[in-house]
Write a protein that holds these residues in place. Structure first.
Motif, PDB file in Angstrom:
ATOM      1  N   ASN A  57      42.431  32.364  31.445  1.00  0.00           N
ATOM      2  CA  ASN A  57      43.414  31.698  32.310  1.00  0.00           C
ATOM      3  C   ASN A  57      42.843  30.492  33.051  1.00  0.00           C
ATOM      4  N   ASP A  68      37.057  37.524  42.546  1.00  0.00           N
ATOM      5  CA  ASP A  68      38.099  37.354  41.531  1.00  0.00           C
ATOM      6  C   ASP A  68      37.565  37.387  40.104  1.00  0.00           C
ATOM      7  N   TRP A  69      36.260  37.524  39.935  1.00  0.00           N
ATOM      8  CA  TRP A  69      35.706  37.466  38.586  1.00  0.00           C
ATOM      9  C   TRP A  69      36.270  38.539  37.662  1.00  0.00           C
ATOM     10  N   SER A  70      36.257  39.774  38.128  1.00  0.00           N
ATOM     11  CA  SER A  70      36.610  40.905  37.255  1.00  0.00           C
ATOM     12  C   SER A  70      38.003  40.781  36.654  1.00  0.00           C
ATOM     13  N   LYS A  71      38.964  40.309  37.439  1.00  0.00           N
ATOM     14  CA  LYS A  71      40.335  40.267  36.931  1.00  0.00           C
ATOM     15  C   LYS A  71      40.548  39.142  35.920  1.00  0.00           C
ATOM     16  N   HIS A  72      39.602  38.207  35.825  1.00  0.00           N
ATOM     17  CA  HIS A  72      39.714  37.116  34.845  1.00  0.00           C
ATOM     18  C   HIS A  72      38.746  37.272  33.672  1.00  0.00           C
ATOM     19  N   TRP A  73      37.897  38.282  33.715  1.00  0.00           N
ATOM     20  CA  TRP A  73      36.835  38.426  32.727  1.00  0.00           C
ATOM     21  C   TRP A  73      37.313  39.156  31.483  1.00  0.00           C
ATOM     22  N   GLU A  74      36.876  38.694  30.328  1.00  0.00           N
ATOM     23  CA  GLU A  74      37.154  39.356  29.055  1.00  0.00           C
ATOM     24  C   GLU A  74      35.836  39.554  28.315  1.00  0.00           C
ATOM     25  N   THR A 298      38.801  43.231  47.479  1.00  0.00           N
ATOM     26  CA  THR A 298      38.880  43.577  46.058  1.00  0.00           C
ATOM     27  C   THR A 298      38.914  45.085  45.905  1.00  0.00           C
TER      28      THR A 298
END
Length: 299
Positions: A57, A68-74, A298
């Motif tokens: 994203n 906020d890293w975890s919710k954007h990480w794949e 978080t």
């Protein structure tokens, strides 16, 4: 019969080559038998898990937005830390053509390492981008931690001395709560057990005690001059290693509050202080401008 056998052999070979042509291998690793440390100076242990992946994203990871890293990480692939060899290593065969989102060609690849106790390290090299379709003659891509030139969190010195990698400490609300609010029933982020006007979430990011009443931490407002226009500016003395987001909001009437790049400008963001400015200047047409800061913990 010989011709038939040759015909079958040729077809099988063609299929094999077609399969190989659509694959590309990524070898990602850190050099073995080096010293890798955590923030306290101790050695990395077997709790560390390293992941190869991308942020989706359009998210750009910074030390200032670690919450906020975890919710954007794949994640594309995991690699456990080997304490005997003091390293991690794995290889990933990229066989999807075209690669599935968010692993699109050219996407920035990162290596993210995490250990128990809140130890993180995130790094990449500018050349580490998701590969396009390969061919049978392509050599594997070598993504060596020693070649890192972008360290977002933690340390990887160019010399490899005195350590190859060193993680940085981050603190979750739960880990903080288990110590700072041990035995306290009012331990939710919005609670205020010492009744000093600062919620547990605020005490968490400010680094103050949630059970000893004290004066509220000051978040001073000031008026700054920028190109002969005057703007309100707020200074939030928070600790950046906390897994929480400080949201600065602005309002013209104390009813409707707004935040984000369209409404505020981040002036500076250090380990201990966040400074944010209103983008609407004060003056006759905007005589009333207000700013406030709130904390989102978080999960």
């Amino acid at each position: 019969m010989i011709a038939a056998r040759h015909g079958i052999f040729c077809i099988a070979s063609a299929l094999c080559l077609a399969s190989v042509a659509s694959a590309r291998q990524i070898d990602w690793f850190c050099l073995p038998n080096k010293i890798n440390r955590v923030s306290t100076g101790g050695l990395m242990d077997a709790s560390f898990l390293f992941q190869l992946g991308v942020f989706k994203n359009g998210f750009i990871p910074k030390a200032s937005n670690i919450a906020d890293w975890s919710k954007h990480w794949e994640t594309a692939q995991d690699s456990s830390y080997n304490t005997v060899e003091a390293s991690f290593a794995n290889n990933l065969v990229v066989a999807t053509s075209p690669p599935a989102s968010p692993f699109t060609v050219g996407a920035k690849a990162y290596v993210w390492g995490r250990g128990n106790g809140g130890e993180w390290i995130l790094f990449r090299n500018t050349a580490w981008t998701w590969p396009a379709e390969g061919n049978p003659m392509d050599f594997p891509l070598d993504w060596n931690a020693a070649d890192t030139n972008e360290v977002i969190l933690g340390e990887i010195p160019s010399t490899g001395i005195p350590f190859q990698m060193k993680s940085a400490a981050v603190l979750s609300y739960q880990a903080w709560r288990d110590v700072a609010l041990a035995g306290e029933p009012l331990h939710a982020p919005g609670d205020d057990p010492d009744q000093d006007g600062s919620s547990n979430a605020l005490e968490f990011v400010f680094g103050t005690s949630p059970v000893l009443a004290g004066s509220p931490t000051l978040t001073p407002l000031s008026i700054v001059d920028a190109s002969d226009l005057f703007y309100q500016q707020i200074t939030v003395p928070r600790l950046r290693d906390r897994l929480a987001t400080v949201v600065v909001e602005v309002s013209g009437d104390l009813v409707t509050w707004q935040s984000g790049a369209a409404h505020t400008l981040e002036v500076s963001n250090s380990d201990t202080q966040l400074v944010v400015r209103d983008v609407v200047p004060t003056g006759p047409s905007n005589p009333r401008r207000f700013m406030r800061a709130r904390v989102v913990v978080t999960p």
